[in-house]
Design an enzyme around this catalytic site. Structure first.
Site, PDB file in Angstrom:
ATOM      1  N   GLN A  11      22.198 -29.980   6.551  1.00 16.85           N
ATOM      2  CA  GLN A  11      20.773 -30.422   6.268  1.00 16.85           C
ATOM      3  C   GLN A  11      19.488 -29.167   4.970  1.00 16.85           C
ATOM      4  OE1 GLN A  11      17.361 -31.750   8.930  1.00 16.85           O
ATOM      5  NE2 GLN A  11      18.420 -31.172  10.409  1.00 16.85           N
ATOM      6  N   TYR A 128      25.117 -24.992  24.119  1.00 14.83           N
ATOM      7  CA  TYR A 128      25.022 -24.590  22.602  1.00 14.83           C
ATOM      8  C   TYR A 128      24.388 -23.268  22.146  1.00 14.83           C
ATOM      9  CZ  TYR A 128      21.950 -24.766  17.865  1.00 14.83           C
ATOM     10  OH  TYR A 128      21.887 -24.875  16.544  1.00 14.83           O
ATOM     11  N   LYS A 132      25.900 -20.044  20.241  1.00 13.15           N
ATOM     12  CA  LYS A 132      25.077 -19.747  19.331  1.00 13.15           C
ATOM     13  C   LYS A 132      24.761 -17.686  19.117  1.00 13.15           C
ATOM     14  CE  LYS A 132      23.573 -21.401  16.119  1.00 13.15           C
ATOM     15  NZ  LYS A 132      24.142 -21.382  14.465  1.00 13.15           N
TER      16      LYS A 132
HETATM   17  P1  NDP Z   1      24.032 -30.066  10.389  1.00 10.12           P
HETATM   18  O1  NDP Z   1      24.028 -30.162  12.223  1.00 10.12           O
HETATM   19  O2  NDP Z   1      22.612 -31.106  10.128  1.00 10.12           O
HETATM   20  O3  NDP Z   1      24.721 -30.045   9.309  1.00 10.12           O
HETATM   21  C1  NDP Z   1      26.227 -29.439  10.379  1.00 10.12           C
HETATM   22  C2  NDP Z   1      26.766 -28.441   9.399  1.00 10.12           C
HETATM   23  O4  NDP Z   1      27.598 -28.051   9.742  1.00 10.12           O
HETATM   24  C3  NDP Z   1      27.633 -29.295   8.059  1.00 10.12           C
HETATM   25  O5  NDP Z   1      27.401 -28.867   6.308  1.00 10.12           O
HETATM   26  C4  NDP Z   1      28.792 -29.354   9.098  1.00 10.12           C
HETATM   27  O6  NDP Z   1      29.837 -29.273   7.529  1.00 10.12           O
HETATM   28  C5  NDP Z   1      29.429 -27.930   8.864  1.00 10.12           C
HETATM   29  N1  NDP Z   1      29.892 -28.504   9.768  1.00 10.12           N
HETATM   30  C6  NDP Z   1      30.074 -28.976  11.223  1.00 10.12           C
HETATM   31  N2  NDP Z   1      31.831 -29.446  12.273  1.00 10.12           N
HETATM   32  C7  NDP Z   1      32.443 -28.219  10.637  1.00 10.12           C
HETATM   33  C8  NDP Z   1      33.905 -28.463  11.088  1.00 10.12           C
HETATM   34  N3  NDP Z   1      34.340 -28.336  11.788  1.00 10.12           N
HETATM   35  N4  NDP Z   1      34.104 -27.706   9.925  1.00 10.12           N
HETATM   36  C9  NDP Z   1      33.251 -27.079   8.658  1.00 10.12           C
HETATM   37  N5  NDP Z   1      31.709 -27.252   8.427  1.00 10.12           N
HETATM   38  C10 NDP Z   1      31.335 -28.319   9.570  1.00 10.12           C
HETATM   39  O7  NDP Z   1      23.060 -28.437  10.533  1.00 10.12           O
HETATM   40  P2  NDP Z   1      21.601 -28.294  10.219  1.00 10.12           P
HETATM   41  O8  NDP Z   1      21.698 -28.122   8.587  1.00 10.12           O
HETATM   42  O9  NDP Z   1      20.631 -29.040  10.631  1.00 10.12           O
HETATM   43  O10 NDP Z   1      21.829 -27.020  11.056  1.00 10.12           O
HETATM   44  C11 NDP Z   1      21.707 -25.827  10.213  1.00 10.12           C
HETATM   45  C12 NDP Z   1      21.643 -24.596  10.825  1.00 10.12           C
HETATM   46  O11 NDP Z   1      20.504 -23.939  11.417  1.00 10.12           O
HETATM   47  C13 NDP Z   1      22.659 -23.960  12.307  1.00 10.12           C
HETATM   48  O12 NDP Z   1      23.277 -22.891  12.327  1.00 10.12           O
HETATM   49  C14 NDP Z   1      22.015 -24.768  13.124  1.00 10.12           C
HETATM   50  O13 NDP Z   1      22.606 -23.918  14.411  1.00 10.12           O
HETATM   51  C15 NDP Z   1      20.533 -24.028  13.585  1.00 10.12           C
HETATM   52  N6  NDP Z   1      19.402 -24.704  13.792  1.00 10.12           N
HETATM   53  C16 NDP Z   1      19.364 -25.841  13.665  1.00 10.12           C
HETATM   54  C17 NDP Z   1      18.626 -26.475  14.235  1.00 10.12           C
HETATM   55  C18 NDP Z   1      18.427 -27.888  14.005  1.00 10.12           C
HETATM   56  O14 NDP Z   1      17.305 -28.092  14.711  1.00 10.12           O
HETATM   57  N7  NDP Z   1      19.097 -28.673  13.055  1.00 10.12           N
HETATM   58  C19 NDP Z   1      17.275 -26.004  15.224  1.00 10.12           C
HETATM   59  C20 NDP Z   1      17.648 -24.062  15.144  1.00 10.12           C
HETATM   60  C21 NDP Z   1      18.890 -24.205  14.024  1.00 10.12           C
HETATM   61  P3  NDP Z   1      29.012 -30.799   6.149  1.00 10.12           P
HETATM   62  O15 NDP Z   1      28.490 -29.967   5.514  1.00 10.12           O
HETATM   63  O16 NDP Z   1      31.254 -31.222   5.692  1.00 10.12           O
HETATM   64  O17 NDP Z   1      29.112 -31.606   7.000  1.00 10.12           O
END
Ligand code: NDP
Length: 293
Positions: A11, A128, A132
């Site tokens: 996202q 989780y 983090k």
């Molecule tokens: P998403 O779940 O939408 O995306 C996860 C990302 O992590 C993708 O870009 C994916 O890569 C990457 N990823 C997952 N596995 C791997 C791997 N093995 N190697 C390399 N990259 C990997 O995450 P969000 O955008 O929602 O979250 C962004 C940040 O915000 C994170 O740090 C999350 O902890 C934090 N956050 C999110 C919340 C939420 O509600 N979603 C709430 C609070 C904090 P690829 O692009 O290749 O698929």
């Protein structure tokens, strides 16, 4: 600004990629290029990307975000949420680049009803949040002289990927009523606003690394998941009733914090970033989804 982003299709990563051309050059590294579940091996690819792209800062938008799945796979979640940011933080420090890392409200236990300050005691309720928190500690511990920031956010939504807004839209179109938790309160945050905040923070750190630290950034006003759902249905024109339920009626593998309010005042004071109104962000996401074929 030239920025190297870890993550591509997530996202926040997607919204960062969209800032390319808007005065920024953004290179996103997806897991096919740097698999952060094997952080040591991935650093070779990250190092090569740094050498080839020569960014001015690094942003980590990659994470293990499966909150319930992390309970049974904590080691795998730790690799992505702690070992990987630790390795990236060291690499950024070594190469003299500011590093912005995204974290979560889940590092707190959700007690009380007031917003958590950036220095409030952490006490994650699940795997989780634990992983983090370790990541945060590693990023801070690297003490990158070029500047570092841990940006905690909450309840992220956008037009892509899996999130609460998209789930509500799908279920709201299928059903007359939905039961939604009303006793968890926090700030829904548009991924687009997080992306812009990350870039802004990276710019400020580049100019003044003494601004390094832990910061909070979440959408306003705080609401419950049920309140958020009401607004989604109303703005999307869906005739679906929201029945408010307590968290105890919606058991999950990982317990959720009841209070996810984040005190974002230092982010505004230091970076001039105000809390984004999530209702405006929601309208933008709905418009984007409607425009899709
Ligand atoms: P998403 O779940 O939408 O995306 C996860 C990302 O992590 C993708 O870009 C994916 O890569 C990457 N990823 C997952 N596995 C791997 C791997 N093995 N190697 C390399 N990259 C990997 O995450 P969000 O955008 O929602 O979250 C962004 C940040 O915000 C994170 O740090 C999350 O902890 C934090 N956050 C999110 C919340 C939420 O509600 N979603 C709430 C609070 C904090 P690829 O692009 O290749 O698929």
């Amino acid at each position: 600004m030239r920025l190297l982003v870890l993550g591509r299709s997530g996202q926040v990563a997607t919204e960062l990629a969209r800032l390319s051309g808007e005065g920024h050059e953004i290179r996103c590294l997806g897991r096919d290029e740097a698999d952060l579940s094997r952080p040591k091996a991935a650093m070779g690819a990250v190092r090569r990307a740094l050498e080839a792209f020569r960014p001015e800062a690094v942003i980590n938008a990659a994470a293990w975000t499966g909150v319930d799945a992390a309970e049974a796979q904590e080691d795998a979640a730790r690799a992505l949420n702690a070992d990987a940011p630790a390795a990236i933080a060291r690499l950024a420090a070594e190469t003299g680049l500011p590093f912005v890392h995204i974290s979560t409200d889940y590092v707190f236990d959700g007690a009380g009803e007031t917003p958590f300050a950036t220095d409030a005691a952490t006490a994650p309720l699940g795997a989780y949040g634990r992983t983090k928190l370790l990541g945060e500690e590693d990023v801070a511990g690297a003490a990158n002289p070029a500047g570092w920031a841990v940006l905690r956010t909450s309840w992220v939504f956008s037009a892509h990927g899996a999130n609460f807004v998209k789930t509500m839209l799908r279920l709201g179109a299928e059903r007359d009523a939905l039961r939604v938790v009303a006793d968890q309160v926090g700030g829904p945050t548009p991924a687009a606003a997080i992306a812009q905040a990350c870039v802004s923070i990276a710019e400020t750190l580049g100019a003044d690394p003494r601004r390094s630290g832990i910061y909070h950034f979440s959408g306003a006003p705080d609401t419950s998941w049920a309140g958020f759902a009401h607004e989604i249905m109303a703005r999307a024109g869906l005739d679906c009733r929201i029945e408010e339920i307590p968290s105890t009626d919606y058991p999950t593998s990982a317990p959720r914090p009841l209070n996810s309010r984040l005190d974002c005042r230092s982010t505004e004071a230091v970076f001039g970033l105000t809390r984004p109104d999530w209702r405006t962000g929601l309208d933008r996401v709905l418009t984007e989804l409607e425009a899709r074929p």
